[in-house]
Scaffold this motif. Structure first.
Motif, PDB file in Angstrom:
ATOM      1  N   VAL A  27      44.443 -46.464 -35.316  1.00 54.64           N
ATOM      2  CA  VAL A  27      43.414 -46.330 -36.353  1.00 54.64           C
ATOM      3  C   VAL A  27      42.473 -47.530 -36.331  1.00 54.64           C
ATOM      4  O   VAL A  27      41.250 -47.376 -36.439  1.00 54.64           O
ATOM      5  CB  VAL A  27      44.068 -46.161 -37.736  1.00 54.64           C
ATOM      6  N   ASN A  28      43.025 -48.729 -36.184  1.00 53.50           N
ATOM      7  CA  ASN A  28      42.184 -49.929 -36.124  1.00 53.50           C
ATOM      8  C   ASN A  28      41.178 -49.850 -34.981  1.00 53.50           C
ATOM      9  O   ASN A  28      40.003 -50.210 -35.139  1.00 53.50           O
ATOM     10  CB  ASN A  28      43.049 -51.179 -35.959  1.00 53.50           C
ATOM     11  N   LEU A  29      41.619 -49.392 -33.830  1.00 52.22           N
ATOM     12  CA  LEU A  29      40.730 -49.273 -32.677  1.00 52.22           C
ATOM     13  C   LEU A  29      39.610 -48.281 -32.961  1.00 52.22           C
ATOM     14  O   LEU A  29      38.440 -48.533 -32.634  1.00 52.22           O
ATOM     15  CB  LEU A  29      41.529 -48.843 -31.446  1.00 52.22           C
ATOM     16  N   PHE A  30      39.944 -47.169 -33.585  1.00 51.16           N
ATOM     17  CA  PHE A  30      38.924 -46.172 -33.919  1.00 51.16           C
ATOM     18  C   PHE A  30      37.891 -46.759 -34.873  1.00 51.16           C
ATOM     19  O   PHE A  30      36.675 -46.596 -34.674  1.00 51.16           O
ATOM     20  CB  PHE A  30      39.585 -44.940 -34.546  1.00 51.16           C
ATOM     21  N   LEU A  31      38.344 -47.444 -35.914  1.00 51.51           N
ATOM     22  CA  LEU A  31      37.421 -48.006 -36.904  1.00 51.51           C
ATOM     23  C   LEU A  31      36.539 -49.088 -36.290  1.00 51.51           C
ATOM     24  O   LEU A  31      35.336 -49.161 -36.572  1.00 51.51           O
ATOM     25  CB  LEU A  31      38.203 -48.577 -38.086  1.00 51.51           C
ATOM     26  N   GLU A  32      37.123 -49.934 -35.454  1.00 59.40           N
ATOM     27  CA  GLU A  32      36.365 -51.042 -34.866  1.00 59.40           C
ATOM     28  C   GLU A  32      35.285 -50.563 -33.909  1.00 59.40           C
ATOM     29  O   GLU A  32      34.248 -51.219 -33.764  1.00 59.40           O
ATOM     30  CB  GLU A  32      37.327 -51.987 -34.139  1.00 59.40           C
ATOM     31  N   VAL A  76      36.540 -36.883 -39.195  1.00 57.00           N
ATOM     32  CA  VAL A  76      36.126 -37.344 -37.866  1.00 57.00           C
ATOM     33  C   VAL A  76      37.299 -37.608 -36.935  1.00 57.00           C
ATOM     34  O   VAL A  76      37.114 -37.699 -35.715  1.00 57.00           O
ATOM     35  CB  VAL A  76      35.233 -38.597 -37.979  1.00 57.00           C
ATOM     36  N   ALA A  77      38.505 -37.740 -37.486  1.00 54.97           N
ATOM     37  CA  ALA A  77      39.681 -37.942 -36.636  1.00 54.97           C
ATOM     38  C   ALA A  77      40.933 -37.600 -37.430  1.00 54.97           C
ATOM     39  O   ALA A  77      41.028 -37.920 -38.614  1.00 54.97           O
ATOM     40  CB  ALA A  77      39.761 -39.385 -36.141  1.00 54.97           C
ATOM     41  N   THR A  78      41.885 -36.957 -36.790  1.00 53.91           N
ATOM     42  CA  THR A  78      43.181 -36.687 -37.413  1.00 53.91           C
ATOM     43  C   THR A  78      44.171 -36.226 -36.355  1.00 53.91           C
ATOM     44  O   THR A  78      43.788 -35.613 -35.349  1.00 53.91           O
ATOM     45  CB  THR A  78      43.074 -35.610 -38.516  1.00 53.91           C
ATOM     46  N   ASP A  79      45.442 -36.547 -36.588  1.00 53.96           N
ATOM     47  CA  ASP A  79      46.502 -35.960 -35.772  1.00 53.96           C
ATOM     48  C   ASP A  79      47.342 -35.013 -36.621  1.00 53.96           C
ATOM     49  O   ASP A  79      48.381 -34.535 -36.178  1.00 53.96           O
ATOM     50  CB  ASP A  79      47.375 -37.047 -35.138  1.00 53.96           C
ATOM     51  N   TYR A  80      46.900 -34.772 -37.870  1.00 54.54           N
ATOM     52  CA  TYR A  80      47.501 -33.857 -38.842  1.00 54.54           C
ATOM     53  C   TYR A  80      48.822 -34.359 -39.422  1.00 54.54           C
ATOM     54  O   TYR A  80      49.091 -34.152 -40.600  1.00 54.54           O
ATOM     55  CB  TYR A  80      47.726 -32.464 -38.234  1.00 54.54           C
ATOM     56  N   SER A  81      49.648 -35.005 -38.630  1.00 53.94           N
ATOM     57  CA  SER A  81      50.985 -35.380 -39.096  1.00 53.94           C
ATOM     58  C   SER A  81      51.075 -36.813 -39.606  1.00 53.94           C
ATOM     59  O   SER A  81      52.028 -37.152 -40.314  1.00 53.94           O
ATOM     60  CB  SER A  81      52.009 -35.195 -37.969  1.00 53.94           C
ATOM     61  N   SER A  82      50.096 -37.668 -39.260  1.00 53.37           N
ATOM     62  CA  SER A  82      50.201 -39.080 -39.627  1.00 53.37           C
ATOM     63  C   SER A  82      48.961 -39.625 -40.312  1.00 53.37           C
ATOM     64  O   SER A  82      49.062 -40.293 -41.340  1.00 53.37           O
ATOM     65  CB  SER A  82      50.498 -39.936 -38.386  1.00 53.37           C
ATOM     66  N   TYR A  83      47.779 -39.378 -39.763  1.00 52.41           N
ATOM     67  CA  TYR A  83      46.578 -40.037 -40.273  1.00 52.41           C
ATOM     68  C   TYR A  83      45.366 -39.119 -40.193  1.00 52.41           C
ATOM     69  O   TYR A  83      45.349 -38.107 -39.475  1.00 52.41           O
ATOM     70  CB  TYR A  83      46.285 -41.311 -39.466  1.00 52.41           C
ATOM     71  N   ALA A  84      44.340 -39.500 -40.945  1.00 52.84           N
ATOM     72  CA  ALA A  84      43.034 -38.844 -40.864  1.00 52.84           C
ATOM     73  C   ALA A  84      41.981 -39.864 -41.265  1.00 52.84           C
ATOM     74  O   ALA A  84      42.229 -40.744 -42.095  1.00 52.84           O
ATOM     75  CB  ALA A  84      42.963 -37.621 -41.776  1.00 52.84           C
ATOM     76  N   VAL A  85      40.807 -39.769 -40.657  1.00 46.28           N
ATOM     77  CA  VAL A  85      39.660 -40.598 -41.029  1.00 46.28           C
ATOM     78  C   VAL A  85      38.568 -39.658 -41.513  1.00 46.28           C
ATOM     79  O   VAL A  85      38.155 -38.747 -40.791  1.00 46.28           O
ATOM     80  CB  VAL A  85      39.153 -41.447 -39.846  1.00 46.28           C
ATOM     81  N   VAL A  86      38.135 -39.870 -42.751  1.00 43.31           N
ATOM     82  CA  VAL A  86      37.136 -39.006 -43.382  1.00 43.31           C
ATOM     83  C   VAL A  86      35.880 -39.827 -43.644  1.00 43.31           C
ATOM     84  O   VAL A  86      35.958 -40.944 -44.175  1.00 43.31           O
ATOM     85  CB  VAL A  86      37.676 -38.415 -44.700  1.00 43.31           C
ATOM     86  N   TYR A  87      34.736 -39.269 -43.277  1.00 42.46           N
ATOM     87  CA  TYR A  87      33.455 -39.977 -43.398  1.00 42.46           C
ATOM     88  C   TYR A  87      32.509 -39.161 -44.262  1.00 42.46           C
ATOM     89  O   TYR A  87      32.463 -37.931 -44.173  1.00 42.46           O
ATOM     90  CB  TYR A  87      32.848 -40.172 -42.010  1.00 42.46           C
ATOM     91  N   GLN A 138      26.838 -41.246 -36.232  1.00 36.35           N
ATOM     92  CA  GLN A 138      27.019 -40.047 -35.424  1.00 36.35           C
ATOM     93  C   GLN A 138      28.324 -40.176 -34.643  1.00 36.35           C
ATOM     94  O   GLN A 138      28.554 -41.176 -33.969  1.00 36.35           O
ATOM     95  CB  GLN A 138      25.843 -39.865 -34.457  1.00 36.35           C
ATOM     96  N   PHE A 139      29.170 -39.164 -34.743  1.00 41.25           N
ATOM     97  CA  PHE A 139      30.465 -39.192 -34.072  1.00 41.25           C
ATOM     98  C   PHE A 139      30.461 -38.195 -32.918  1.00 41.25           C
ATOM     99  O   PHE A 139      29.977 -37.069 -33.054  1.00 41.25           O
ATOM    100  CB  PHE A 139      31.582 -38.856 -35.062  1.00 41.25           C
ATOM    101  N   GLU A 140      31.017 -38.618 -31.793  1.00 43.37           N
ATOM    102  CA  GLU A 140      31.022 -37.796 -30.581  1.00 43.37           C
ATOM    103  C   GLU A 140      32.330 -37.040 -30.382  1.00 43.37           C
ATOM    104  O   GLU A 140      32.507 -36.366 -29.380  1.00 43.37           O
ATOM    105  CB  GLU A 140      30.748 -38.685 -29.356  1.00 43.37           C
ATOM    106  N   GLU A 141      33.257 -37.191 -31.327  1.00 43.60           N
ATOM    107  CA  GLU A 141      34.528 -36.480 -31.206  1.00 43.60           C
ATOM    108  C   GLU A 141      34.281 -34.968 -31.181  1.00 43.60           C
ATOM    109  O   GLU A 141      33.337 -34.465 -31.779  1.00 43.60           O
ATOM    110  CB  GLU A 141      35.452 -36.834 -32.368  1.00 43.60           C
TER     111      GLU A 141
END
Length: 237
Positions: free
Chosen positions: A173-178, A131-142, A32-35
């Motif tokens: 990104v590492n902090l988010f994943l951890e 679950v997370a993205t800044d659109y220009s650099s990265y995204a995390v998809v679950y 469950q993500f709280e974002e």
């Protein structure tokens, strides 16, 4: 010796048969993500490279060189073109699909139903959350998709706008994943994206063709006299 129930083996084969056998962990509980953010489809569209994937030790051959192009469709949907390699001697393998938004009143993050290489409505959808993205650099998809009344197939991807994450994004990104993926079986595998390993793919050409067509549409809509006048002003001033 631990015995795998027959129904689990059967479900695994069925999962592969519908072209969603891209690895995954068997779990009884989805994360469950709280974002909470307002997702902008037009900013997410475009080219993405997979740079990490939740590691599944049962997969004998992993997908590498994964490149995907999200083209904005109708009503917030995406048309997806994707390519990948299995090993360094493989030619790019292509698949196409669509991601349709699923709307829940209590949803805090964008959720989609994704389908690849099938038009049969009886085939199951893959549930994905951005679950997370800044659109220009990265995204995390679950993804955590139900396969029966008690178990789910779970996987996740880290996407980048370039074949490698920008250095200033790696720590973020590492902090988010951890902090979100905390189970013992949550381990990550780096997806190969190096130029000496990955072969050229037509999916990357889609971005340049799309840009060129937009330029042609833009200049094609401007009268020739106006274009010539603008060029003369630029030349003599």
């Amino acid at each position: 010796m631990k015995v795998i129930p027959f129904w689990m083996v059967t479900m695994a084969y069925l999962w592969c048969a519908i072209d969603v056998c891209r690895g995954g962990l068997l779990t009884t509980t989805c994360l469950q993500f709280e974002e909470d953010y307002n997702f902008k489809e037009d900013k997410f569209a475009g080219m993405w490279y997979e740079v990490r994937r939740l590691y599944d030790p049962s997969v004998p051959q992993h997908e590498d060189c994964v490149v995907m192009n999200y083209q904005l469709g109708e009503k917030g949907s995406f048309n997806i073109r994707e390519s990948y390699q299995i090993g360094d001697e493989s030619e790019p393998i292509y698949r196409g699909g669509k991601a349709d938004p699923k709307v829940f009143q209590d949803a805090r993050i964008p959720k989609f139903f994704e389908r690849f290489n099938t038009t049969d409505p009886a085939d199951p959808d893959l549930s994905i959350d951005i679950v997370a993205t800044d659109y220009s650099s990265y995204a995390v998809v679950y993804s955590c998709t139900s396969i029966n009344s008690t178990h789910h197939n779970e996987t996740a991807w880290v996407l980048s706008r370039q074949p490698a994450l920008a250095k200033n994004m790696v720590e973020l990104v590492n902090l988010f994943l951890e902090t979100r993926f905390t189970r013992d079986d949550h381990k990550w595998r780096a997806t190969m994206q190096t130029a000496d390993y990955c072969k050229p793919t037509l999916v990357e050409d889609l971005a340049s063709h799309s840009t060129a067509s937009r330029v042609r549409r833009l200049f094609g809509s401007i009268p020739l006299a106006v274009l010539l006048g603008a060029m003369l002003v630029k030349l003599f001033h």
